[in-house]
Design a protein around this motif. Structure first.
Motif, PDB file in Angstrom:
ATOM      1  N   PHE A   1      57.274  50.189  56.144  1.00  0.00           N
ATOM      2  CA  PHE A   1      56.350  49.565  57.097  1.00  0.00           C
ATOM      3  C   PHE A   1      54.988  50.255  57.060  1.00  0.00           C
ATOM      4  CE2 PHE A   1      54.405  49.215  61.299  1.00  0.00           C
ATOM      5  CZ  PHE A   1      54.326  47.841  61.399  1.00  0.00           C
ATOM      6  N   ALA A   2      54.966  51.580  57.053  1.00  0.00           N
ATOM      7  CA  ALA A   2      53.697  52.304  57.024  1.00  0.00           C
ATOM      8  C   ALA A   2      52.957  52.047  55.706  1.00  0.00           C
ATOM      9  CB  ALA A   2      53.930  53.799  57.220  1.00  0.00           C
TER      10      ALA A   2
ATOM     11  N   LEU B   1      55.290  59.475  61.086  1.00  0.00           N
ATOM     12  CA  LEU B   1      55.377  60.654  60.232  1.00  0.00           C
ATOM     13  C   LEU B   1      56.696  61.392  60.421  1.00  0.00           C
ATOM     14  CD1 LEU B   1      51.744  62.046  60.436  1.00  0.00           C
ATOM     15  CD2 LEU B   1      52.816  60.753  58.606  1.00  0.00           C
ATOM     16  N   LYS B   2      57.136  61.543  61.655  1.00  0.00           N
ATOM     17  CA  LYS B   2      58.425  62.191  61.901  1.00  0.00           C
ATOM     18  C   LYS B   2      59.579  61.344  61.377  1.00  0.00           C
ATOM     19  CE  LYS B   2      57.095  64.935  65.876  1.00  0.00           C
ATOM     20  NZ  LYS B   2      57.264  65.164  67.315  1.00  0.00           N
TER      21      LYS B   2
ATOM     22  N   ASN C   1      63.684  58.009  57.147  1.00  0.00           N
ATOM     23  CA  ASN C   1      63.757  56.607  57.547  1.00  0.00           C
ATOM     24  C   ASN C   1      62.967  55.762  56.542  1.00  0.00           C
ATOM     25  OD1 ASN C   1      63.765  54.152  58.795  1.00  0.00           O
ATOM     26  ND2 ASN C   1      63.309  54.959  60.839  1.00  0.00           N
ATOM     27  N   ILE C   2      63.689  55.076  55.683  1.00  0.00           N
ATOM     28  CA  ILE C   2      63.062  54.278  54.631  1.00  0.00           C
ATOM     29  C   ILE C   2      62.301  53.090  55.222  1.00  0.00           C
ATOM     30  CG2 ILE C   2      63.493  52.935  52.536  1.00  0.00           C
ATOM     31  CD1 ILE C   2      64.017  55.859  52.164  1.00  0.00           C
TER      32      ILE C   2
END
Length: 82
Positions: free
Chosen positions: A65-66, A52-53, A59-60
């Motif tokens: 990835f998420a 989340l941070k 951060n693309i």
């Protein structure tokens, strides 16, 4: 004689409506489970990385990835719940 087509329409309408409600509930349950599993995996497997941070910092790669992980968990849950 006009009652039979109306009854047939109501039967189709209510069965379709019930099916819609079940599918919406199923989709919401799957998404909630997937987010919960993603949160648990994020906390236990990736202890050094806070996704989340990282996503908030722009951060693309972390966002991709998420998102991919969330999508894969949703697919796995949807296939197993059928």
């Amino acid at each position: 004689m006009m009652i039979l087509p109306v009854l047939a329409f109501l039967d189709i309408f209510f069965s379709s409506f019930f099916s819609l409600i079940v599918n919406v509930f199923y989709a919401c349950l799957t998404i909630l489970l997937a987010v919960g599993i993603l949160w648990l995996v994020d906390g236990h497997v990736f202890k050094e990385i806070d996704f989340l941070k990282e996503i908030q910092k722009g951060n693309i790669a972390a966002a991709i990835f998420a998102g991919f992980f969330l999508l894969s968990v949703c697919l796995l849950l949807s296939f197993t719940m059928r």
